[in-house]
Motif scaffolding. Structure first.
Motif, PDB file in Angstrom:
ATOM      1  N   LEU A 183       0.488  -0.559   0.001  1.00  0.00           N
ATOM      2  CA  LEU A 183       0.257   0.114   0.041  1.00  0.00           C
ATOM      3  C   LEU A 183       0.443   1.734  -0.001  1.00  0.00           C
ATOM      4  O   LEU A 183       0.716   2.081   0.283  1.00  0.00           O
ATOM      5  CB  LEU A 183      -1.020  -0.233   0.885  1.00  0.00           C
ATOM      6  N   GLY A 184       2.386   1.458  -0.234  1.00  0.00           N
ATOM      7  CA  GLY A 184       2.698   2.402  -0.006  1.00  0.00           C
ATOM      8  C   GLY A 184       2.445   3.238   1.294  1.00  0.00           C
ATOM      9  O   GLY A 184       2.156   2.744   2.517  1.00  0.00           O
ATOM     10  N   HIS A 185       3.149   4.474   1.266  1.00  0.00           N
ATOM     11  CA  HIS A 185       3.239   5.820   2.057  1.00  0.00           C
ATOM     12  C   HIS A 185       1.172   6.173   2.227  1.00  0.00           C
ATOM     13  O   HIS A 185       1.008   7.566   1.611  1.00  0.00           O
ATOM     14  CB  HIS A 185       4.177   6.595   1.797  1.00  0.00           C
ATOM     15  N   LEU A 186      -0.157   5.675   2.307  1.00  0.00           N
ATOM     16  CA  LEU A 186      -0.904   6.161   1.866  1.00  0.00           C
ATOM     17  C   LEU A 186      -1.217   6.384   2.934  1.00  0.00           C
ATOM     18  O   LEU A 186      -1.395   7.325   3.801  1.00  0.00           O
ATOM     19  CB  LEU A 186      -1.880   4.945   1.380  1.00  0.00           C
ATOM     20  N   HIS A 187      -1.996   8.114   2.557  1.00  0.00           N
ATOM     21  CA  HIS A 187      -2.676   8.777   3.100  1.00  0.00           C
ATOM     22  C   HIS A 187      -4.080   9.500   2.953  1.00  0.00           C
ATOM     23  O   HIS A 187      -4.175  10.424   2.902  1.00  0.00           O
ATOM     24  CB  HIS A 187      -2.114  10.272   2.152  1.00  0.00           C
TER      25      HIS A 187
ATOM     26  N   MET B 156       0.746  -5.897   2.120  1.00  0.00           N
ATOM     27  CA  MET B 156       1.754  -5.270   2.757  1.00  0.00           C
ATOM     28  C   MET B 156       1.331  -3.950   3.021  1.00  0.00           C
ATOM     29  O   MET B 156       0.800  -2.385   2.751  1.00  0.00           O
ATOM     30  CB  MET B 156       3.043  -4.674   2.446  1.00  0.00           C
ATOM     31  N   VAL B 157       0.403  -3.319   4.809  1.00  0.00           N
ATOM     32  CA  VAL B 157      -0.596  -2.472   5.204  1.00  0.00           C
ATOM     33  C   VAL B 157       0.370  -1.373   6.252  1.00  0.00           C
ATOM     34  O   VAL B 157       0.781  -2.243   7.499  1.00  0.00           O
ATOM     35  CB  VAL B 157      -1.652  -2.708   5.969  1.00  0.00           C
ATOM     36  N   PRO B 158       0.583  -0.037   5.923  1.00  0.00           N
ATOM     37  CA  PRO B 158       1.694   0.537   7.207  1.00  0.00           C
ATOM     38  C   PRO B 158       0.441   1.054   8.176  1.00  0.00           C
ATOM     39  O   PRO B 158      -0.749   1.238   8.310  1.00  0.00           O
ATOM     40  CB  PRO B 158       1.725   1.948   6.608  1.00  0.00           C
ATOM     41  N   ILE B 159       1.014   0.647   9.156  1.00  0.00           N
ATOM     42  CA  ILE B 159      -0.523   0.815  10.459  1.00  0.00           C
ATOM     43  C   ILE B 159       0.044   1.326  12.043  1.00  0.00           C
ATOM     44  O   ILE B 159      -0.405   1.431  12.952  1.00  0.00           O
ATOM     45  CB  ILE B 159      -0.423  -0.468  11.373  1.00  0.00           C
ATOM     46  N   ASP B 160       1.147   2.343  11.654  1.00  0.00           N
ATOM     47  CA  ASP B 160       1.835   3.956  12.216  1.00  0.00           C
ATOM     48  C   ASP B 160       0.456   4.626  12.523  1.00  0.00           C
ATOM     49  O   ASP B 160       0.350   5.370  14.190  1.00  0.00           O
ATOM     50  CB  ASP B 160       2.825   4.418  11.651  1.00  0.00           C
TER      51      ASP B 160
ATOM     52  N   TYR C  18       1.706   9.002  10.157  1.00  0.00           N
ATOM     53  CA  TYR C  18       2.025   9.799   9.545  1.00  0.00           C
ATOM     54  C   TYR C  18       1.481   9.478   7.964  1.00  0.00           C
ATOM     55  O   TYR C  18       2.013  10.119   6.693  1.00  0.00           O
ATOM     56  CB  TYR C  18       3.782   9.326  10.009  1.00  0.00           C
ATOM     57  N   THR C  19       1.000   8.160   7.626  1.00  0.00           N
ATOM     58  CA  THR C  19      -0.212   7.637   6.664  1.00  0.00           C
ATOM     59  C   THR C  19      -1.140   8.012   6.976  1.00  0.00           C
ATOM     60  O   THR C  19      -1.323   9.275   7.090  1.00  0.00           O
ATOM     61  CB  THR C  19       0.563   6.496   6.520  1.00  0.00           C
ATOM     62  N   MET C  20      -2.071   7.288   7.833  1.00  0.00           N
ATOM     63  CA  MET C  20      -3.653   7.546   7.609  1.00  0.00           C
ATOM     64  C   MET C  20      -3.455   7.224   9.169  1.00  0.00           C
ATOM     65  O   MET C  20      -2.736   6.508   9.618  1.00  0.00           O
ATOM     66  CB  MET C  20      -4.435   6.985   6.878  1.00  0.00           C
ATOM     67  N   SER C  21      -4.477   7.751   9.646  1.00  0.00           N
ATOM     68  CA  SER C  21      -5.175   7.047  11.039  1.00  0.00           C
ATOM     69  C   SER C  21      -5.301   5.761  11.077  1.00  0.00           C
ATOM     70  O   SER C  21      -6.043   4.998  10.265  1.00  0.00           O
ATOM     71  CB  SER C  21      -6.575   7.981  11.215  1.00  0.00           C
ATOM     72  N   LEU C  22      -5.035   4.818  12.097  1.00  0.00           N
ATOM     73  CA  LEU C  22      -5.567   3.655  12.605  1.00  0.00           C
ATOM     74  C   LEU C  22      -7.393   3.458  12.075  1.00  0.00           C
ATOM     75  O   LEU C  22      -7.143   2.186  11.067  1.00  0.00           O
ATOM     76  CB  LEU C  22      -5.289   3.394  13.665  1.00  0.00           C
ATOM     77  N   ASP C  23      -8.088   4.015  12.317  1.00  0.00           N
ATOM     78  CA  ASP C  23      -8.982   3.909  11.551  1.00  0.00           C
ATOM     79  C   ASP C  23      -9.381   3.527  10.419  1.00  0.00           C
ATOM     80  O   ASP C  23     -10.691   2.016   9.691  1.00  0.00           O
ATOM     81  CB  ASP C  23     -10.199   4.419  12.147  1.00  0.00           C
TER      82      ASP C  23
ATOM     83  N   ARG D  86       5.572   0.113  12.014  1.00  0.00           N
ATOM     84  CA  ARG D  86       4.908  -0.303  11.786  1.00  0.00           C
ATOM     85  C   ARG D  86       5.573   0.338  13.802  1.00  0.00           C
ATOM     86  O   ARG D  86       5.282   0.169  14.558  1.00  0.00           O
ATOM     87  CB  ARG D  86       4.678  -1.742  12.685  1.00  0.00           C
ATOM     88  N   PHE D  87       6.565   1.384  13.236  1.00  0.00           N
ATOM     89  CA  PHE D  87       6.894   1.596  14.783  1.00  0.00           C
ATOM     90  C   PHE D  87       6.422   2.281  15.913  1.00  0.00           C
ATOM     91  O   PHE D  87       6.592   2.617  16.874  1.00  0.00           O
ATOM     92  CB  PHE D  87       8.464   2.782  14.190  1.00  0.00           C
ATOM     93  N   ALA D  88       5.464   3.163  15.667  1.00  0.00           N
ATOM     94  CA  ALA D  88       4.700   3.658  16.682  1.00  0.00           C
ATOM     95  C   ALA D  88       3.404   2.916  17.291  1.00  0.00           C
ATOM     96  O   ALA D  88       2.675   4.085  17.989  1.00  0.00           O
ATOM     97  CB  ALA D  88       3.954   5.209  15.862  1.00  0.00           C
ATOM     98  N   THR D  89       2.829   2.101  16.406  1.00  0.00           N
ATOM     99  CA  THR D  89       1.407   1.551  17.476  1.00  0.00           C
ATOM    100  C   THR D  89       1.480   0.182  17.826  1.00  0.00           C
ATOM    101  O   THR D  89       1.752  -0.822  17.375  1.00  0.00           O
ATOM    102  CB  THR D  89       0.974   1.186  15.697  1.00  0.00           C
ATOM    103  N   PRO D  90       0.594   0.472  18.716  1.00  0.00           N
ATOM    104  CA  PRO D  90       0.757  -0.942  19.651  1.00  0.00           C
ATOM    105  C   PRO D  90      -0.345  -1.884  18.800  1.00  0.00           C
ATOM    106  O   PRO D  90      -1.304  -1.668  18.224  1.00  0.00           O
ATOM    107  CB  PRO D  90      -0.129  -0.375  20.953  1.00  0.00           C
TER     108      PRO D  90
END
Length: 271
Positions: free
Chosen positions: A173-177, A195-199, A202-207, A226-230
């Motif tokens: 999904l890349g750096h999806l905004h 492959m999903v960004p879950i920060d 910086y990308t988009m909300s978890l919701d 995934r560095f910032a997300t539990p």
């Protein structure tokens, strides 16, 4: 001997010449399968031979290495900062931040695929390299770092890359905004692995990214950025229909036949 030499030359020519890689008509099997009506498949058609496996290795941040059965090595959102083993044959990039691309990749990398276009035009990637068909679906990006208002976006500034190999449809999904609309999902088609960004920042909300993950309903979800997300926050949002499989290694070997029967989030912790 002459036949062997010609075969080797033809294979490596796919990497050395982009024009040669695009000579043959390109067709997405993942789009075809997503749009096709369900049909019966006689059991006798199943092959007894073991299915070809793809190896996926998490290098860090948003970089995954994909090693195909045909020996093609692909690196996603490649900046050069995250290396695992030998140099990739193909790299994809997104330009949201410098951790997702480089304008000065190693010159020994045969194919560099940008997720952004030039002169305001969207990037168009649709080519077969070795045993892999690679295509993109463009998305918009925020013009300024940290600006999530959506009022100042660069249209088609990034790409979702899709890799079709060994009967698998693999999406990054890349750096999806932003959220995806129906046209995006139609262009993506069916994904077996995503492959999903879950920060969540910086990308988009978890919701937002959770909604996308649930709608794609891939058999395997590989979190990144995934560095910032539990992880429990992400899992809580995508719902109980997803299993979780946390592994101590950094690589996953998988084939069409070994996809989990229940959608599963696989965490590769061996980075």
């Amino acid at each position: 001997m002459a036949r062997l030499v010609l075969t080797i030359f033809a294979f490596f020519g796919l990497f050395l010449s982009p024009a040669l890689a695009q000579q043959a008509p390109q067709r997405s099997e993942c789009l075809a399968m997503a749009n096709a009506a369900p049909r019966a498949m006689p059991v006798a058609f199943r092959q007894a031979a073991a299915a070809a496996e793809v190896e996926i290795t998490y290098a860090g941040h948003s970089t995954y290495f994909i090693d195909t059965p045909g020996g093609v090595r692909i690196a996603t959102d490649y900046s050069g900062a995250y290396q695992v083993g030998r140099l990739p044959d193909v790299v994809t990039m997104n330009r949201a931040h410098s951790t997702h691309y480089t304008l000065y990749p190693d010159k020994r990398i045969p194919r560099v695929l940008h997720g952004w276009g030039e002169d305001g035009k969207p990037a168009v990637v649709s080519e077969r390299i070795g045993d892999t068909f690679i295509r993109n679906v463009t998305t918009d990006i925020r013009r300024y770092f940290g600006d999530d208002s959506g009022t100042d976006m660069i249209r088609d500034g990034n790409s979702i890359f899709i890799f079709e190999v060994a009967g698998l449809c693999i999406g990054h999904l890349g750096h999806l905004h932003h959220k995806l609309d129906d046209s995006h999902f139609a262009q993506i088609g069916r994904l077996d692995i995503v492959m999903v960004p879950i920060d969540g920042t910086y990308t988009m909300s978890l919701d937002g990214v959770s909604e996308i993950t649930k709608r794609l309903r891939a058999s395997v979800v590989l979190p990144m950025h995934r560095f910032a997300t539990p992880l429990d926050e992400f899992m809580r949002r995508i719902g109980q229909q997803f299993e979780i499989d946390r592994r101590t290694e950094r690589s996953l070997r998988i084939s069409r036949e070994t996809l989990p029967s229940t959608p599963t989030v696989i965490i590769l912790d061996g980075v």
